[in-house]
Write an enzyme that holds these catalytic residues in place. Structure first.
Site, PDB file in Angstrom:
ATOM      1  N   LYS A 143     -19.964 -51.407 -37.053  1.00  0.00           N
ATOM      2  CA  LYS A 143     -18.642 -52.293 -38.467  1.00  0.00           C
ATOM      3  C   LYS A 143     -19.470 -52.560 -39.615  1.00  0.00           C
ATOM      4  O   LYS A 143     -20.959 -52.712 -39.216  1.00  0.00           O
ATOM      5  CB  LYS A 143     -17.791 -53.469 -37.681  1.00  0.00           C
ATOM      6  CG  LYS A 143     -18.748 -54.785 -36.941  1.00  0.00           C
ATOM      7  CD  LYS A 143     -17.913 -55.520 -36.777  1.00  0.00           C
ATOM      8  CE  LYS A 143     -17.986 -57.527 -36.693  1.00  0.00           C
ATOM      9  NZ  LYS A 143     -17.491 -58.074 -35.798  1.00  0.00           N
ATOM     10  N   ASP A 193     -10.063 -64.444 -32.990  1.00  0.00           N
ATOM     11  CA  ASP A 193      -9.080 -65.348 -33.972  1.00  0.00           C
ATOM     12  C   ASP A 193      -8.971 -64.297 -34.650  1.00  0.00           C
ATOM     13  O   ASP A 193      -7.354 -64.652 -33.844  1.00  0.00           O
ATOM     14  CB  ASP A 193     -10.898 -65.847 -34.382  1.00  0.00           C
ATOM     15  CG  ASP A 193     -10.028 -66.758 -35.124  1.00  0.00           C
ATOM     16  OD1 ASP A 193      -8.923 -67.373 -35.729  1.00  0.00           O
ATOM     17  OD2 ASP A 193     -11.257 -67.289 -36.043  1.00  0.00           O
ATOM     18  N   ARG A 242     -19.018 -56.463 -42.170  1.00  0.00           N
ATOM     19  CA  ARG A 242     -19.125 -57.290 -42.445  1.00  0.00           C
ATOM     20  C   ARG A 242     -19.596 -57.788 -43.366  1.00  0.00           C
ATOM     21  O   ARG A 242     -20.854 -57.961 -43.788  1.00  0.00           O
ATOM     22  CB  ARG A 242     -19.102 -58.753 -41.283  1.00  0.00           C
ATOM     23  CG  ARG A 242     -18.493 -59.884 -41.430  1.00  0.00           C
ATOM     24  CD  ARG A 242     -19.167 -60.591 -40.578  1.00  0.00           C
ATOM     25  NE  ARG A 242     -18.459 -60.092 -39.145  1.00  0.00           N
ATOM     26  CZ  ARG A 242     -17.496 -60.568 -38.878  1.00  0.00           C
ATOM     27  NH1 ARG A 242     -16.310 -61.224 -39.361  1.00  0.00           N
ATOM     28  NH2 ARG A 242     -17.309 -60.495 -37.358  1.00  0.00           N
TER      29      ARG A 242
END
Length: 326
Positions: free
Chosen positions: A202, A234, A204
């Site tokens: 991924k 989250d 970010r």
């Protein structure tokens, strides 16, 4: 019954903030006691008042607070309680923070940023805490921020025992949601019988909070039941995208397992619709009915906390609780 456990000349007192009283009550029950009585309320301007309704002089005091939203309020309440215990002549004070506040801010990603996790450790020390107890720190090196003993507990045994009953050991793979959590995923894989390991690559943007893009799976998950493991969920953007990428890579099923269910909006909606067959978390943080969804399972962390508190009180070994895990 008071909130005191006696052992010879020693006394254990468990004190709780107002963030997650259900967890404190469960810990007290495991310890065979009750949460010590306190008076706590907010003034009109938001200031917090706390008073202990029984003596803590000479006692081993454990101040338990779960740092859910509004995190700054509950952090301040815990600091005030620690200060009150110090001024009331407690012999030793342990800050029990199952979810360590500001744990994700453990280093500088860019210039002119704070290291807020270190600041929290300094605040605990200044308030009067002699030691800190937490579960699954976001970065293990944060233990070095506090100038004193830190009991870093692992929720993995709780989660693994549950997940083991719901998987086919011959067709399972453990998946990390990013390259940074590979070490934890490796431990999971070992506990689940040295099963295959994969991770989701991924990207970010450090200038935008809670934003990450899952790109592709590194590792073979085709036809396998995947256990996607992380320390916290989250807003669930990363996890939800990772689940979708796993299915695109041929995964047969996905179970999500994480220690801390922060579940900030829109996490419940994302997790309910992402395709995971089950999302397993512990109750280090309170999860209201409004945040619950059909696939959610919440496991109790109270037995783990209670055992660690007992070991500290009896000057035993907390490390021995996790031999072969850490």
């Amino acid at each position: 019954m008071s909130g005191i456990v006696s052992s010879g000349e020693k006394q254990l007192i468990l004190i709780s903030g107002r963030a997650h009283p259900q967890l404190a009550a469960a810990v007290a029950e495991e310890l065979g006691t009750e949460v010590s009585s306190t008076t706590a309320y907010d003034f009109a301007n938001g200031e917090i008042y706390v008073r202990f309704n029984e003596s803590v002089r000479g006692a081993d005091v454990f101040v338990l607070q779960s740092h859910a939203a509004p995190i700054n309020k509950w952090l301040m309440e815990q600091l005030i309680m620690i200060d009150a215990a110090k001024r009331a002549s407690a012999k030793r004070i342990t800050a029990v923070s199952p979810f360590y506040p500001y744990s994700r801010q453990d280093k500088k990603h860019q210039g002119r940023e704070p290291i807020s996790a270190r600041l929290i450790a300094d605040l605990y020390k200044t308030a009067g805490a002699d030691r800190v107890m937490s579960v699954d720190l976001h970065a293990a090196q944060a233990q070095g921020f506090f100038d004193g003993p830190v009991d870093h507990l692992w929720a993995m045994p709780v989660l693994v025992d549950y997940v083991k009953e719901r998987i086919d050991p011959e067709h399972v793979a453990v998946v990390s949601p990013d390259a940074g959590r590979i070490r934890v995923a490796e431990k999971w894989a070992a506990k689940l019988g040295n099963c295959p390991l994969a991770f989701v690559h991924k990207t970010r943007d450090t200038s935008r909070p809670n934003v990450a893009v899952a790109n592709r799976v590194v590792g073979d998950v085709e036809g396998r039941q995947c256990v996607l493991v992380d320390d916290m969920i989250d807003t669930a953007g990363t996890i939800a995208e990772a689940v979708k990428v796993l299915y695109q890579a041929g995964a047969k099923d996905v179970i999500v397992a994480a220690t801390h269910g922060v579940l900030s909006d829109p996490a419940p909606q994302r997790l309910e619709g992402c395709g995971a067959s089950e999302v397993v978390v512990t109750d280090t943080l309170p999860i209201s009915e409004a945040k619950r969804f059909p696939q959610l399972t919440v496991l109790s962390i109270a037995p783990l906390l209670a055992r660690a508190i007992h070991e500290v009180f009896e000057d035993g070994s907390v490390t021995s609780m996790f031999d072969g895990v850490a």
